[in-house]
Design an enzyme around this catalytic site. Structure first.
Site, PDB file in Angstrom:
ATOM      1  N   ARG A 116       0.766  -1.113  -0.055  1.00  0.00           N
ATOM      2  CA  ARG A 116       0.036  -0.077  -0.010  1.00  0.00           C
ATOM      3  C   ARG A 116       0.798   1.107   0.106  1.00  0.00           C
ATOM      4  O   ARG A 116       0.423   2.155  -0.904  1.00  0.00           O
ATOM      5  CB  ARG A 116      -0.831  -0.136   1.194  1.00  0.00           C
ATOM      6  CG  ARG A 116      -2.037  -1.041   0.998  1.00  0.00           C
ATOM      7  CD  ARG A 116      -2.934  -1.252   2.322  1.00  0.00           C
ATOM      8  NE  ARG A 116      -2.053  -1.540   3.545  1.00  0.00           N
ATOM      9  CZ  ARG A 116      -2.408  -1.534   4.724  1.00  0.00           C
ATOM     10  NH1 ARG A 116      -3.466  -1.076   5.041  1.00  0.00           N
ATOM     11  NH2 ARG A 116      -1.702  -1.790   5.632  1.00  0.00           N
TER      12      ARG A 116
ATOM     13  N   ASN B  43      -6.343  -3.078   1.448  1.00  0.00           N
ATOM     14  CA  ASN B  43      -6.651  -4.449   1.526  1.00  0.00           C
ATOM     15  C   ASN B  43      -7.935  -4.938   1.381  1.00  0.00           C
ATOM     16  O   ASN B  43      -8.580  -4.398   2.232  1.00  0.00           O
ATOM     17  CB  ASN B  43      -5.772  -5.092   2.872  1.00  0.00           C
ATOM     18  CG  ASN B  43      -4.377  -5.045   2.819  1.00  0.00           C
ATOM     19  OD1 ASN B  43      -3.601  -4.863   1.807  1.00  0.00           O
ATOM     20  ND2 ASN B  43      -3.649  -4.865   4.056  1.00  0.00           N
TER      21      ASN B  43
END
Length: 726
Positions: free
Chosen positions: A2, A20
């Site tokens: 990320r 996620n």
């Protein structure tokens, strides 16, 4: 991923969000240079990232501006937990920088390094689901965590001296204890190490006495990569292996001579190799820094240092690795002079991985920290299987979709504590993967504790023959399906006739297998005791070549051989290559009794100089490979090294000829080489060369150990193709 995605979005002018979700990493992106953004996702991915696929779905543009990291999306998890990674160079720079807020902080980490698997209780991999949940971030750490331009942006274990875990003893006190010859129990990433000065024979011998570990080799930790060559014959390939993010223990030839620091003789008694490893947690680096006098420059990190520490798993003999602070005080108080703990819990007990180089490529001896839970791609979706492994070197495997997740090394299921750890491992792996198994696979042996566990579960059961599973494990990791030819060469496994097998030539096809051949049977005097007392297999070998009358004279200090030889007609038999190694070691006088599994075979391997083949040393007839000629020669061999050379060379040629004959009859050109005997480098490399010389393609275990540590993978692969018992 990320933080990396956020950085790319900023660079390519992309707006949207990343989070996620149950399928992996979800990115909503619009505007900017999208094609370049998508290409960079795989081309520039962080070293610890693994991208299986990038799927693109068109969305209606929203016209939003800016890019954010959003919270995780709930749902059944299909993502993975990353493996633990050794402290990166950037964090080491901060660790020893007086101006850094992480100066000398033993838990420094960032997005690119630190604990992952060993602190994760469940998915998604967010701080509240880890062992860091109880440590609230201070303002500085919270700012770093939220700053997309910081190296700790969304690094879940981020902490510092103000808000993070603390060590129970100062580094200086730990170093002083080691300098004075003390034994230290040090809590690390996946458990405790027992440490002492690896150059101090008295200290190493005392550790052996207290730990009740008579002869099994100890691992040694050295200060840095440049120091490996001081203690071992480290090639570039060894150094590359030792410096992987996993920082495994690497087996390499032991350096001997007056030009090198001398390790204590009892580090690896009777062996020619030593297991060396590098520091992988900040506390390890701090410890070496202190032992070297706390130098102010950084040269010590890249130049050879002659300090070496035993770093062996902290557990009393036969018990699992200690991870709990209170448990450490109870179980290690009689072993360690100083017990050093910290207040970050270890969520997943995980030993160090052990690797070596075989036939020019890395291979596992033990697969654990730094590697687990990386999955094996089985090539196609299938049912969810729990495979429970064997009794020794136990692991478990859980399949999800097309992937197989093999647990960390658990150990031998001989004690209540290890069985408890085994059950804990199954529960954690199922919870992290968020799956419910549809069937369970186990070994044929009814007395294995893993088999009993499988039978308790009440699920449809698939019983998989031990050696077929060895072959299937090698096939699975190499992506081979359909009928495969393989050999399984190990110490013991139950055959479908209830016999003691271990030198098997098999054709494995999905859930079915055919025994094409085996080693000529030898008597197994005393049953399981023969695996611990090689003299018994020497007695069996002498009887097999018609020389039972020599037994008493060869073993005058053992009262039983003569009587035992007379009773061999009623003894069980074995086709095991492992027991053939024991017979050779007994005949050559290498070892009559073993302090640990495989000791005789390892010491025999250590004697090898140049393998050579004995003419007429073997006969292959109707799939049965008979080494009686070799055994007769060894019985008359006064020189142990010459005997080791002859044994290994003849073994290699005999097995290669045996395989080649089966390959010609079956039409198979590739051969799976599995079983614990494939950890013998001389045998594995020699056999690979001999097979290639015959235009055959040998495949060795690479991502799993060839021994029982990889067995659960083979069980899982075969069970997915089987019709289970109701």
């Amino acid at each position: 991923m990320r933080p990396f995605v956020f950085g790319l979005a900023e660079r390519f002018g992309v707006s949207g969000a990343v989070c996620n979700d149950a399928e992996g990493v979800l990115i909503e992106a619009e505007g900017g240079r999208l094609d370049g953004f998508v290409a960079a996702l795989t081309a520039e991915a962080p070293s610890l990232a693994q991208i299986d696929a990038v799927e693109r779905t068109p969305l209606v543009p929203t016209g939003i501006h800016g890019f954010v990291i959003a919270g995780s999306v709930a749902g059944r998890a299909a993502t993975r937990v990353p493996a633990d990674a050794a402290t990166c160079e950037a964090c080491l720079d901060e660790l020893f920088d007086p101006a850094s807020r992480f100066h000398l902080y033993p838990f420094v980490n960032c997005t690119h390094c630190g604990p992952r698997w060993t602190i994760t209780r469940r998915l998604p991999y967010d701080r509240p689901n880890t062992a860091m949940a109880g440590f609230a971030m201070c303002p500085d750490c919270a700012a770093a965590y939220q700053d997309p331009r910081d190296r700790r942006f969304h690094a879940e274990p981020v902490a510092c001296v103000r808000c993070g875990p603390t060590l129970s003893h100062p580094i200086g006190e730990i170093a002083a204890a080691l300098r004075s010859g003390k034994i230290v129990a040090l809590k690390g990433i996946g458990g405790f190490h027992l440490m002492c000065d690896a150059t101090d024979e008295a200290g190493v011998a005392e550790l052996r006495r207290r730990k009740a570990r008579e002869a099994k080799p100890f691992a040694v930790m050295v200060a840095n990569a440049a120091s490996l060559a001081l203690f071992g014959m480290a090639t570039e390939a060894h150094v590359a292996l030792a410096t992987r993010p996993a920082r495994p223990i690497v087996l390499m030839p032991l350096r001997k001579g007056t030009d090198a620091p001398v390790l204590a003789p009892s580090i690896s008694p009777g062996l020619s190799q030593v297991g060396l490893m590098l520091p992988y947690a900040p506390v390890h680096h701090l410890l070496f820094h202190a032992l070297l006098g706390s130098p102010e420059d950084r040269a010590w990190r890249t130049t050879p240092q002659n300090v070496a520490l035993v770093a062996t798993s902290a557990n009393p003999g036969g018990e699992p690795l200690v991870v709990d602070d209170e448990d450490a005080q109870r179980r290690l108080a009689g072993i360690a002079d100083l017990i050093v703990t910290h207040d970050r819990p270890i969520a997943v007990r995980t030993d160090d991985s052990v690797m070596t180089l075989i036939d020019g490529a890395p291979a596992f001896v033990r697969r654990a920290r730094g590697v687990v839970p990386e999955p094996v791609d089985l090539g196609a979706d299938g049912s969810c299987v729990l495979a429970v492994g064997a009794h020794l070197k136990a692991t478990v495997t859980v399949t999800r979709g097309r992937e197989a997740f093999v647990s960390q090394h658990v150990g031998d299921l001989d004690s209540v504590e290890t069985v408890r750890f085994y059950r804990e491992t199954v529960a954690h792996l199922l919870a992290v993967l968020d799956v419910t198994p549809e069937r369970v696979a186990c070994d044929l042996h009814p007395d294995y504790r893993s088999t009993g566990f499988a039978e308790e579960l009440g699920l449809p059961l698939v019983r998989v023959q031990h050696h077929a599973a060895h072959v299937a494990a090698v096939a699975a990791e190499h992506g081979r399906t359909g009928p495969v030819l393989g050999v399984a060469l190990d110490g013991h496994g139950m055959g479908d006739d209830g016999g003691n097998w271990g030198g098997e030539l098999l054709l494995v096809d999905g859930a079915t297998w055919t025994r094409l051949g085996h080693l000529a049977p030898l008597a197994l005097p005393g049953g399981d005791r023969a695996a611990r007392e090689p003299w018994r297999m020497a007695v069996a070998a002498l009887a097999a070549i018609g020389r039972s009358d020599e037994v008493s004279g060869r073993f005058p200090d053992i009262p039983l051989p003569g009587r035992l030889a007379m009773r061999l007609a009623n003894a069980p038999v074995t086709t095991s290559l492992g027991r053939l190694f024991d017979a050779a070691a007994g005949l050559l006088g290498v070892r009559t009794h073993q302090a640990y599994e495989g000791q005789a075979a390892m010491e025999l391997e250590a004697l090898v100089g140049t393998p050579r083949t004995l003419d007429h040393g073997f006969v292959c007839r109707d799939g049965v490979l008979d080494f009686s000629g070799l055994l007769a020669a060894l019985a008359d061999m006064p020189d142990r090294q010459a005997g080791a050379d002859l044994f290994h060379g003849t073994l290699i040629e005999g097995i290669a000829a045996w395989i080649a004959d089966a390959a010609g009859r079956s039409g198979r050109r590739e051969v799976m080489l599995g079983g614990g005997c494939m950890m013998n480098r001389v045998l594995a490399e020699g056999l690979s060369v001999a097979l290639r010389r015959r235009a055959l393609g040998p495949l060795l275990a690479r991502t799993m150990p060839p021994n029982d540590g990889g067995l659960s993978l083979g069980q899982a692969a075969m069970a997915r193709a089987a019709t289970p018992e109701p």
